[in-house]
Design an enzyme around this catalytic site. Structure first.
Site, PDB file in Angstrom:
ATOM      1  N   ASN A 187      -8.328   3.967  -2.444  1.00 25.12           N
ATOM      2  CA  ASN A 187      -7.829   2.897  -1.921  1.00 25.12           C
ATOM      3  C   ASN A 187      -7.039   2.019  -2.977  1.00 25.12           C
ATOM      4  O   ASN A 187      -7.125   2.318  -4.258  1.00 25.12           O
ATOM      5  CB  ASN A 187      -8.856   2.198  -1.207  1.00 25.12           C
ATOM      6  CG  ASN A 187      -8.400   1.355  -0.050  1.00 25.12           C
ATOM      7  OD1 ASN A 187      -7.254   1.202   0.102  1.00 25.12           O
ATOM      8  ND2 ASN A 187      -9.411   0.720   0.639  1.00 25.12           N
ATOM      9  N   HIS A 198      -2.439   1.243   7.146  1.00 22.86           N
ATOM     10  CA  HIS A 198      -2.683   1.147   5.761  1.00 22.86           C
ATOM     11  C   HIS A 198      -2.307   2.591   4.967  1.00 22.86           C
ATOM     12  O   HIS A 198      -2.827   3.475   5.783  1.00 22.86           O
ATOM     13  CB  HIS A 198      -3.844   0.473   5.394  1.00 22.86           C
ATOM     14  CG  HIS A 198      -4.399   0.416   4.083  1.00 22.86           C
ATOM     15  ND1 HIS A 198      -3.596  -0.391   3.074  1.00 22.86           N
ATOM     16  CD2 HIS A 198      -5.375   0.880   3.600  1.00 22.86           C
ATOM     17  CE1 HIS A 198      -4.185  -0.294   2.156  1.00 22.86           C
ATOM     18  NE2 HIS A 198      -5.368   0.366   2.098  1.00 22.86           N
ATOM     19  N   CYS A 209       0.893  -1.110  -0.083  1.00 22.08           N
ATOM     20  CA  CYS A 209      -0.015   0.141   0.035  1.00 22.08           C
ATOM     21  C   CYS A 209       0.721   1.128   0.064  1.00 22.08           C
ATOM     22  O   CYS A 209       0.583   2.257  -0.550  1.00 22.08           O
ATOM     23  CB  CYS A 209      -1.101  -0.028   1.046  1.00 22.08           C
ATOM     24  SG  CYS A 209      -0.080   0.067   2.725  1.00 22.08           S
TER      25      CYS A 209
END
Ligand SMILES: *[C@@H]1O[C@H](CO)[C@@H](O)[C@H](O)[C@H]1NC(C)=O
Ligand SMILES: *[C@@H]1O[C@H](CO)[C@@H](O)[C@H](O)[C@H]1NC(C)=O
Length: 352
Positions: free
Chosen positions: A291, A271, A112
Site C-alpha cells: 500500500n 484506490h 495512489c
C-alpha cells in the site's frame, strides 16, 4: 441501451469524489465489531493523523474508464501447469529486494495511481536488468508533469493506464519516494493537497545529471486478463509486481494484520496498490499487497494481505503492468483492447 449506459457513465464522472468522514467513534465501533467476529483479520486503531491523510488522499478517484481499451497480455497458461501456493517477488529476485520492499507514503496527496505505477516500474527496471539497474522512478515527476494522467490536479486522483503510457511516451526521471535527497526529483508531495507546477529540472541540485538525460522510458504497457487469477500469478512470477485497483471500504482504515475481507462500513473510493505475491494463511488464500499509506499503517510494515481468488473488492479486475523491453517471449501474446471505453464496467460500479 447503449445511450443509457453512456448517460450513467457521464453522471458517475460528473459527481465530486470524496471519501465520507470517518470519526473516532465510528472507527472504535468497527474495530470492536470486527474483532468480535474472530474473522481472518485483526482490526485496531490507526493514528488520527494517518486516518485524516487517508481520507484526504481518497477524495480523488482512480479513473478506470479507459482500461477496457488497453491491450491484454496473455500467458500460454498450459505451459505453467503447477503454480506455487505462495510466491514473493522479494524472494524470487533477491538482488532487487531493497527496491521491491519499499513502502511509500502518499500523505494527503491523492496520488495512489502514481505510487503504484512508479513503484511497480522501479521493481521491473531492476528485475529486467537482473539487478544491474536500480532506480526509484520519481512519483513527484509523474504527479507534477503528467498532465494527461489527471483531469484536474495530480493530487486529486488520476489514471493508472495513462501513467504507464506517460512512462513510454515521455519518460520519467529518478527520485527518492520519500524525503531522502536521492535521484533527480525526490518526493515533496506528502503534505500537499494540490500538486505543484511541473519543473523540467532536477530539483535535487546535488544529483549531477540533467533532467532530459535522466529520463527512463518503457516500451510496453498492458493489462492482464480481468478476473483471471492464474494469468495474474503468471504475470507476477515471470515479470514482477503489478499495479491493481481496489475498492476501499471503510473497515480497511483500521486493518492491522491477517487476510482482509470486507466486513463493515461503506464504500469509500477506488484506490491503487501494487501486488507482489500471494500465499495462504490459516487456510485463506491472499494477495500480498504493498500500500502507499506509509510503513506505520497496519502491523505488516505497510503491507496488506487481501483475499485472493474471489475478485474481492475488485482486486483481480484491473491489473496493469509494463516492460522496459517490448520483446515478448514465445509463451505470451497480446490481444487488442475493446473500443467502447469500458462503459459497461462503469455502469455497474458502486459508490458515488
Ligand atoms: C530508493 O529509495 C530508497 C528510499 O529513499 C533509498 O533508500 C534507496 O537508496 C533508493 N535507491 C536508489 C537506487 O536510489
Ligand atoms: C454509511 O452510510 C449510511 C447511509 O449514508 C450512513 O447512515 C452511515 O452512517 C454510514 N456509515 C459509516 C460508518 O460512515
Amino acid at each position: 441501451m447503449f445511450t443509457n449506459l453512456v448517460l450513467i457513465f457521464a453522471t458517475t464522472i460528473a459527481l465530486p469524489d470524496s471519501a465520507a468522514p470517518f470519526s473516532t467513534s465510528q472507527s472504535e465501533k468497527i474495530i470492536q465489531e470486527i474483532n468480535n467476529m474472530h474473522t481472518s483479520w485483526e482490526a485496531g486503531p490507526t493514528p488520527e493523523d494517518t486516518i485524516q491523510e487517508i481520507l484526504q488522499s481518497l477524495r480523488g478517484r482512480v479513473d478506470t474508464t479507459k482500461i477496457e481499451e488497453l491491450s491484454t497480455l496473455n500467458h500460454r497458461s498450459t505451459l505453467f501447469p503447477d503454480l506455487p501456493d505462495s510466491f514473493d517477488a522479494r524472494k524470487k529476485w533477491p538482488q532487487c529486494k531493497d527496491i521491491i520492499g519499499i513502502i511509500t507514503r502518499q500523505g494527503s496527496c491523492g496520488s495512489c495511481w502514481a505510487h503504484s505505477s512508479a513503484r511497480a516500474i522501479s521493481d521491473r527496471i531492476c528485475i529486467e536488468s537482473k539487478g544491474t539497474t536500480k532506480v526509484n522512478i520519481s512519483v513527484e515527476d509523474l504527479v507534477t508533469c503528467c498532465k494527461t494522467c489527471s483531469p484536474t490536479n495530480g493530487c486529486e486522483g488520476g489514471s493508472l493506464d495513462v501513467a504507464y503510457k506517460h512512462w513510454i511516451d515521455e519518460g520519467i526521471v529518478s527520485g527518492a519516494p520519500d524525503d531522502e535527497n536521492t535521484g533527480c526529483k525526490p518526493m515533496r508531495l506528502r503534505f500537499t493537497k494540490v500538486a505543484p507546477e511541473c519543473q523540467k529540472i532536477c530539483t535535487n541540485s546535488k544529483y549531477g545529471k540533467d533532467y532530459d538525460q535522466d529520463k527512463h522510458y518503457g516500451q510496453l504497457y498492458y493489462q492482464v486478463k480481468q478476473k483471471d487469477v492464474r494469468q495474474i500469478q503468471i504475470e507476477i512470477m515471470t515479470h514482477g509486481p503489478v499495479s491493481a485497483i481496489i475498492e476501499v471500504m471503510q473497515d480497511l482504515y483500521v486493518y492491522k494484520r491477517g487476510v482482509y475481507r470486507y466486513k463493515l462500513g461503506n464504500y469509500s473510493n477506488h484506490h491503487s496498490v501494487r501486488i507482489l505475491g500471494w500465499g495462504i494463511e490459516n487456510g485463506t488464500s491472499y494477495w500480498m499487497v504493498a500500500n502507499s499509506w506509509g510503513t506505520e499503517f497496519g502491523k505488516l510494515g505497510g503491507f496488506l494481505k487481501i483475499v485472493k481468488g474471489e475478485n474481492h473488492i475488485n482486486i483481480e479486475n484491473w491489473i496493469l503492468a509494463g516492460r522496459v523491453n517490448a520483446t515478448l517471449s514465445a509463451r505470451e501474446f497480446l490481444t487488442p483492447g475493446r473500443s467502447n471505453g469500458g462503459v459497461e464496467e462503469v455502469s455497474v460500479e458502486k459508490g458515488n
